[in-house]
Design an enzyme around this catalytic site. Structure first.
Site, PDB file in Angstrom:
ATOM      1  N   PRO A   1       0.761  -1.299   0.014  1.00 43.56           N
ATOM      2  CA  PRO A   1      -0.017  -0.117   0.117  1.00 43.56           C
ATOM      3  C   PRO A   1       0.816   1.296  -0.037  1.00 43.56           C
ATOM      4  O   PRO A   1       1.848   1.409   0.490  1.00 43.56           O
ATOM      5  CB  PRO A   1      -0.807  -0.172   1.338  1.00 43.56           C
TER       6      PRO A   1
ATOM      7  N   LYS B   1      -2.315  -5.374   5.664  1.00 34.69           N
ATOM      8  CA  LYS B   1      -0.925  -5.682   5.133  1.00 34.69           C
ATOM      9  C   LYS B   1       0.021  -5.333   6.152  1.00 34.69           C
ATOM     10  O   LYS B   1       0.130  -4.705   6.977  1.00 34.69           O
ATOM     11  CB  LYS B   1      -0.668  -4.498   3.746  1.00 34.69           C
TER      12      LYS B   1
END
Length: 114
Positions: free
Chosen positions: A2, A26
């Site tokens: 990300p 994540k």
């Protein structure tokens, strides 16, 4: 992978503690965050507190996740910045593995090797 960019016209008290990878599910080691604060910004024709949040992430942005992420980030922004959820946009983008470079290659090559 990300990559998060938030732009806001308010000041963030502690930028180093501002974001966490938890919301996107994540590992934090792969999250990049760019915070741009105290900017001249209008939203809805007013200079009241506002934000623009861009999130690029590989392989985890189907509609059911973006709805969940939108709710979580809006609550986070309201809590941390005091900016109401209706004073900004959250833009989600999955650029695809071939379109993100990392460590002198792309994620298409990295994931292809695994």
């Amino acid at each position: 992978m990300p990559a998060i960019e938030i732009r806001t016209n308010v000041s963030v008290a502690d930028p180093k503690a501002f974001f966490s990878a938890e919301t996107l599910d994540k590992p934090e080691a792969y999250v990049g965050v760019h915070l741009v604060q105290e900017q001249t910004m209008t939203f809805g024709g007013s200079f009241d507190p506002a934000f623009l949040l861009s999130i690029s992430s590989l392989d985890n942005l189907p509609p059911e996740n973006t709805e969940k992420f939108s709710k979580a980030f809006a609550a986070f922004i309201q809590e941390k910045l005091g900016v109401p959820h209706d004073r900004g946009y959250i833009l989600f983008n999955d650029p695809g593995r071939p379109n993100i470079g990392f460590s002198s290659t792309t994620f298409a090559t990295i994931f292809g090797k695994q």
